[in-house]
Design an enzyme around this catalytic site. Sequence first.
Site, mmCIF file in Angstrom:
data_model
loop_
_atom_site.group_PDB
_atom_site.id
_atom_site.type_symbol
_atom_site.label_atom_id
_atom_site.label_comp_id
_atom_site.label_asym_id
_atom_site.label_seq_id
_atom_site.Cartn_x
_atom_site.Cartn_y
_atom_site.Cartn_z
ATOM 1 C CB SER A 7 -1.015 0.480 1.864
ATOM 2 O OG SER A 7 -1.387 1.016 1.127
ATOM 3 C CG HIS A 31 -4.198 -1.442 -1.370
ATOM 4 N ND1 HIS A 31 -5.378 -2.008 -0.685
ATOM 5 C CD2 HIS A 31 -4.772 -0.102 -0.714
ATOM 6 C CE1 HIS A 31 -6.659 -1.982 -0.387
ATOM 7 N NE2 HIS A 31 -5.749 -0.251 -0.244
ATOM 8 C CG ASP A 33 -5.089 2.658 1.213
ATOM 9 O OD1 ASP A 33 -6.199 1.773 1.234
ATOM 10 O OD2 ASP A 33 -3.917 2.107 1.775
ATOM 11 C CG MET A 35 -8.156 7.577 2.319
ATOM 12 S SD MET A 35 -7.594 7.288 4.223
ATOM 13 C CE MET A 35 -6.857 6.098 4.312
ATOM 14 C CG HIS A 64 -9.314 0.551 0.003
ATOM 15 N ND1 HIS A 64 -9.048 0.372 0.945
ATOM 16 C CD2 HIS A 64 -10.398 1.001 0.413
ATOM 17 C CE1 HIS A 64 -9.667 0.491 1.809
ATOM 18 N NE2 HIS A 64 -10.464 0.074 1.648
ATOM 19 C CG MET A 66 -11.539 3.621 2.396
ATOM 20 S SD MET A 66 -10.061 3.140 3.090
ATOM 21 C CE MET A 66 -8.437 3.602 2.047
ATOM 22 C CG MET A 134 -12.115 -2.086 5.512
ATOM 23 S SD MET A 134 -10.495 -2.448 4.547
ATOM 24 C CE MET A 134 -8.895 -0.724 5.676
ATOM 25 N N GLY A 139 -9.127 4.472 7.282
ATOM 26 C CA GLY A 139 -8.402 6.255 6.913
ATOM 27 C C GLY A 139 -6.793 6.352 7.721
ATOM 28 C CG PHE A 140 -4.924 7.878 9.891
ATOM 29 C CD1 PHE A 140 -4.629 8.560 9.719
ATOM 30 C CD2 PHE A 140 -6.998 7.885 10.223
ATOM 31 C CE1 PHE A 140 -5.720 10.090 9.789
ATOM 32 C CE2 PHE A 140 -7.243 8.510 10.565
ATOM 33 C CZ PHE A 140 -6.907 10.386 10.288
ATOM 34 N N GLY A 141 -2.962 5.201 8.280
ATOM 35 C CA GLY A 141 -1.736 3.233 7.826
ATOM 36 C C GLY A 141 -1.174 2.993 9.577
ATOM 37 N N GLY A 142 -0.120 2.082 9.722
ATOM 38 C CA GLY A 142 0.154 2.029 10.706
ATOM 39 C C GLY A 142 -0.612 1.489 12.640
ATOM 40 C CG ASP A 172 -5.620 -2.250 3.266
ATOM 41 O OD1 ASP A 172 -5.537 -2.215 3.636
ATOM 42 O OD2 ASP A 172 -6.273 -1.779 3.393
ATOM 43 N N GLY A 174 -2.282 -3.063 9.419
ATOM 44 C CA GLY A 174 -2.042 -4.192 10.652
ATOM 45 C C GLY A 174 -0.800 -5.691 9.590
ATOM 46 N N GLY A 194 1.124 -1.778 4.131
ATOM 47 C CA GLY A 194 1.821 0.217 4.360
ATOM 48 C C GLY A 194 2.785 -0.322 4.981
HETATM 49 C C1 DX5 Z 1 -6.239 1.791 5.768
HETATM 50 C C2 DX5 Z 1 -5.675 1.358 4.468
HETATM 51 C C3 DX5 Z 1 -4.579 1.209 4.245
HETATM 52 C C4 DX5 Z 1 -3.397 1.272 5.315
HETATM 53 C C5 DX5 Z 1 -3.183 -0.101 5.483
HETATM 54 O O1 DX5 Z 1 -7.355 2.559 5.874
HETATM 55 O O2 DX5 Z 1 -6.671 0.670 4.045
HETATM 56 O O3 DX5 Z 1 -4.892 -0.197 2.936
HETATM 57 O O4 DX5 Z 1 -2.672 1.978 3.910
HETATM 58 O O5 DX5 Z 1 -1.643 0.311 6.131
HETATM 59 P P1 DX5 Z 1 -0.564 -0.473 7.283
HETATM 60 O O6 DX5 Z 1 -0.517 -1.738 6.344
HETATM 61 O O7 DX5 Z 1 0.164 0.448 7.685
HETATM 62 O O8 DX5 Z 1 -2.195 -1.024 8.248
HETATM 63 ZN ZN ZN Z 2 -6.510 -0.148 1.774
#
Ligand code: DX5
Ligand code: ZN
Length: 215
Positions: A7, A31, A33, A35, A64, A66, A134, A139-142, A172, A174, A194
């Site tokens: 991602s 991927h 994302d 938003m 993806h 969102m 999901m 909304g956020f990575g990490g 998708d 974590g 990601g």
């Molecule tokens: C979150 C995204 C994910 C995100 C995952 O809303 O849809 O695709 O990039 O990031 P990680 O792998 O860091 O959880």
């Molecule tokens: Zn995603």
Amino acid sequence: MSRIAPSILSADFACLGDAVATVAPEADLLHVDVMDGHFVPNLTIGPPVVKSLRRRTDLYFDCHLMVDNPGDFLEDFAAAGANGCTVHAELDDVTSLFGEMRRLGLDVGLAVNPETPLEAALPHLAHIDLLLLMTVHPGFGGQEFIADVMDKVKVARHEIDRGEVQVALQVDGGISEKTAPIAAAAGADTFVAGSAIFHADDPLKAAKRIRKAIA
Ligand code: DX5
Ligand code: ZN
């Protein structure tokens, strides 16, 4: 066959093309994302970025969405070079979005948030190419992997196999070399990662480690 989908949300946006080229040898899909600041409380990227990346790579672009109004942008994503778009089951009338995606030659994905029952997606299984469960709140990575979602992954795996439908089962959020095997054991076959990839010192090696962990 397991597939890895880095991602780009966690990549350095100032050198996105290079980041994608770095992981491309281990990426089955890329991927993307998208938003809108409404469906989720964050803003990211849209069709112009997809268009620019398309000039740099032939990778499959898994977008993806969102966003509250994906129907307003499907044509732009298709024109920019997206291969598939995933819309959220929490929206009204996803069926008409599927029709529009088919018309545009896009593969059809349906995403389900952690708190949304799988029943929101099951009636659509025969009409989609990818089911995204999901494993974080979008909304956020990490964020941390929500292991409770594995109950839904197991049921989805069963329903996909029972219905003999060609639907990829994607997780998708974590996903790392630690959590990917948990999702694989539950039945997932497509793994979005990601931060585990792009925040690693060596993103290509990190993607390889995830692939090895689920092999
Ligand atoms: C979150 C995204 C994910 C995100 C995952 O809303 O849809 O695709 O990039 O990031 P990680 O792998 O860091 O959880
Ligand atoms: Zn995603």
